[in-house]
Design a protein around this motif. Structure first.
Motif, PDB file in Angstrom:
ATOM      1  N   GLY A 156      56.203  58.698  69.569  1.00 46.23           N
ATOM      2  CA  GLY A 156      56.368  57.759  68.468  1.00 46.23           C
ATOM      3  C   GLY A 156      56.413  58.422  67.107  1.00 46.23           C
ATOM      4  O   GLY A 156      56.747  57.761  66.112  1.00 46.23           O
ATOM      5  N   SER A 157      56.087  59.700  67.040  1.00 43.53           N
ATOM      6  CA  SER A 157      56.114  60.419  65.772  1.00 43.53           C
ATOM      7  C   SER A 157      57.484  60.994  65.452  1.00 43.53           C
ATOM      8  O   SER A 157      57.703  61.500  64.356  1.00 43.53           O
ATOM      9  N   PHE A 158      58.409  60.965  66.416  1.00 44.33           N
ATOM     10  CA  PHE A 158      59.770  61.434  66.199  1.00 44.33           C
ATOM     11  C   PHE A 158      60.628  60.318  65.618  1.00 44.33           C
ATOM     12  O   PHE A 158      60.574  59.174  66.093  1.00 44.33           O
ATOM     13  N   ARG A 159      61.421  60.636  64.631  1.00 43.93           N
ATOM     14  CA  ARG A 159      62.454  59.699  64.184  1.00 43.93           C
ATOM     15  C   ARG A 159      63.595  59.762  65.190  1.00 43.93           C
ATOM     16  O   ARG A 159      63.952  60.838  65.670  1.00 43.93           O
ATOM     17  N   ARG A 160      64.194  58.621  65.505  1.00 46.72           N
ATOM     18  CA  ARG A 160      65.190  58.568  66.566  1.00 46.72           C
ATOM     19  C   ARG A 160      66.459  57.836  66.120  1.00 46.72           C
ATOM     20  O   ARG A 160      66.417  57.041  65.177  1.00 46.72           O
ATOM     21  N   ASP A 161      67.547  58.124  66.829  1.00 49.66           N
ATOM     22  CA  ASP A 161      68.793  57.438  66.527  1.00 49.66           C
ATOM     23  C   ASP A 161      68.814  56.080  67.220  1.00 49.66           C
ATOM     24  O   ASP A 161      67.835  55.672  67.855  1.00 49.66           O
ATOM     25  N   THR A 177      63.160  80.157  69.906  1.00 47.63           N
ATOM     26  CA  THR A 177      62.246  79.432  70.798  1.00 47.63           C
ATOM     27  C   THR A 177      61.629  78.212  70.143  1.00 47.63           C
ATOM     28  O   THR A 177      60.742  77.587  70.726  1.00 47.63           O
ATOM     29  N   ASP A 178      62.068  77.870  68.931  1.00 41.97           N
ATOM     30  CA  ASP A 178      61.499  76.712  68.259  1.00 41.97           C
ATOM     31  C   ASP A 178      62.579  75.957  67.512  1.00 41.97           C
ATOM     32  O   ASP A 178      63.675  76.479  67.267  1.00 41.97           O
ATOM     33  N   LEU A 179      62.283  74.716  67.151  1.00 45.25           N
ATOM     34  CA  LEU A 179      63.235  73.890  66.416  1.00 45.25           C
ATOM     35  C   LEU A 179      62.462  72.769  65.729  1.00 45.25           C
ATOM     36  O   LEU A 179      61.403  72.333  66.196  1.00 45.25           O
ATOM     37  N   PHE A 180      63.007  72.300  64.598  1.00 41.06           N
ATOM     38  CA  PHE A 180      62.431  71.166  63.886  1.00 41.06           C
ATOM     39  C   PHE A 180      63.229  69.905  64.195  1.00 41.06           C
ATOM     40  O   PHE A 180      64.456  69.954  64.370  1.00 41.06           O
ATOM     41  N   TYR A 181      62.520  68.788  64.235  1.00 42.96           N
ATOM     42  CA  TYR A 181      63.120  67.471  64.466  1.00 42.96           C
ATOM     43  C   TYR A 181      62.660  66.527  63.361  1.00 42.96           C
ATOM     44  O   TYR A 181      61.549  66.681  62.820  1.00 42.96           O
ATOM     45  N   GLU A 182      63.480  65.558  63.041  1.00 34.86           N
ATOM     46  CA  GLU A 182      63.071  64.554  62.067  1.00 34.86           C
ATOM     47  C   GLU A 182      61.892  63.758  62.618  1.00 34.86           C
ATOM     48  O   GLU A 182      61.820  63.470  63.812  1.00 34.86           O
ATOM     49  N   ALA A 183      60.957  63.433  61.731  1.00 35.53           N
ATOM     50  CA  ALA A 183      59.757  62.719  62.145  1.00 35.53           C
ATOM     51  C   ALA A 183      59.519  61.522  61.241  1.00 35.53           C
ATOM     52  O   ALA A 183      60.176  61.361  60.202  1.00 35.53           O
ATOM     53  N   VAL A 184      58.587  60.688  61.631  1.00 36.62           N
ATOM     54  CA  VAL A 184      58.239  59.511  60.845  1.00 36.62           C
ATOM     55  C   VAL A 184      56.981  59.799  60.031  1.00 36.62           C
ATOM     56  O   VAL A 184      56.177  60.668  60.369  1.00 36.62           O
ATOM     57  N   GLY A 185      56.805  59.055  58.957  1.00 35.48           N
ATOM     58  CA  GLY A 185      55.626  59.189  58.134  1.00 35.48           C
ATOM     59  C   GLY A 185      55.807  60.194  57.009  1.00 35.48           C
ATOM     60  O   GLY A 185      56.830  60.882  56.909  1.00 35.48           O
TER      61      GLY A 185
END
Length: 223
Positions: A156-161, A177-185
């Motif tokens: 639920g902390s990930f922003r989603r399409d 080995t890592d990546l950033f994703y859009e998040a909420v809050g």
């Protein structure tokens, strides 16, 4: 002149008092237990790891309860290889994460933006091998229901399409080995990266401090 001096003294005193009150609240509330469920002897091992400032949750990539490779496919971490049995999750301010790769990169504008919670957040995910035995990590064992609650909080902390897919930021990782994703809050002095970890563990029924803005406030409960 005395009025000016008094005004300057007050202007200097107010931030100091506020900072002192913040640190006192953090010290007290991080030790005030929100009682969870009794520790489970069997179930899913969840690691809570620290770099001395920031905490991450490290979860198995695949269990009977959750398959993180659906949300976070191996292709997002091309350098991880087959030994990447886990995914680590760390939430925080987007500008601070992406623009402050080293402490020497820190800018006043970035720090103030994070401090006042004005910018978007991100989720930093690593694909990695189990950190079992690391002195930087604590471990808790969760039953199926607890782990499901923890995973639901993290998801639920990930922003989603519109189709429910996590939104990666291509090329944003520190390596392969890592990546950033859009998040909420939004990050703030109240909603810190470590308080996110504390909230996740409280959601899973792990005994945890009532408010955990600093890493030691989290780690004291899992070591």
């Amino acid at each position: 002149m005395r009025v000016v001096r008094n005004g300057v003294a007050l202007a200097l005193a107010v931030p100091a008092i506020a900072a002192g009150a913040y640190l006192l609240a953090a010290a007290v509330l991080s030790r005030l237990a929100v009682e969870g469920r009794p520790a489970s002897r069997e179930g899913v091992e969840v690691f809570v790891c620290t770099n001395g400032i920031h905490t991450d949750l490290v979860l198995p990539a695949v269990t009977d309860t959750v398959d993180w490779t659906i949300d976070l496919p191996d292709g997002d971490f091309p350098g991880a290889g087959r030994r990447a049995s886990h995914r680590s999750f760390g939430w925080g301010d987007r500008a601070f994460y992406l623009e402050t790769r080293q402490w020497s990169d820190l800018r006043l504008a970035t720090a103030l933006s994070a401090l006042f919670g004005r910018g978007p957040s991100v989720m930093h995910v690593y694909a990695l091998h189990s950190p079992a035995g690391s002195l930087d990590c604590g471990v808790v064992v969760l039953d199926e229901g607890q782990y499901g609650a923890l995973a639901a909080f993290v998801r639920g902390s990930f922003r989603r399409d519109g189709e429910g897919r996590a939104l990666p930021l291509p090329g944003s990782g520190y390596g392969a080995t890592d990546l950033f994703y859009e998040a909420v809050g939004h990050y703030s002095p109240v909603e810190t990266c470590n308080e996110w970890t504390g909230k996740a563990l409280r959601a899973a029924g792990v005994t945890m401090g009532a408010w955990t803005p600093f890493e030691d406030g989290v780690m004291r409960w899992v070591r």
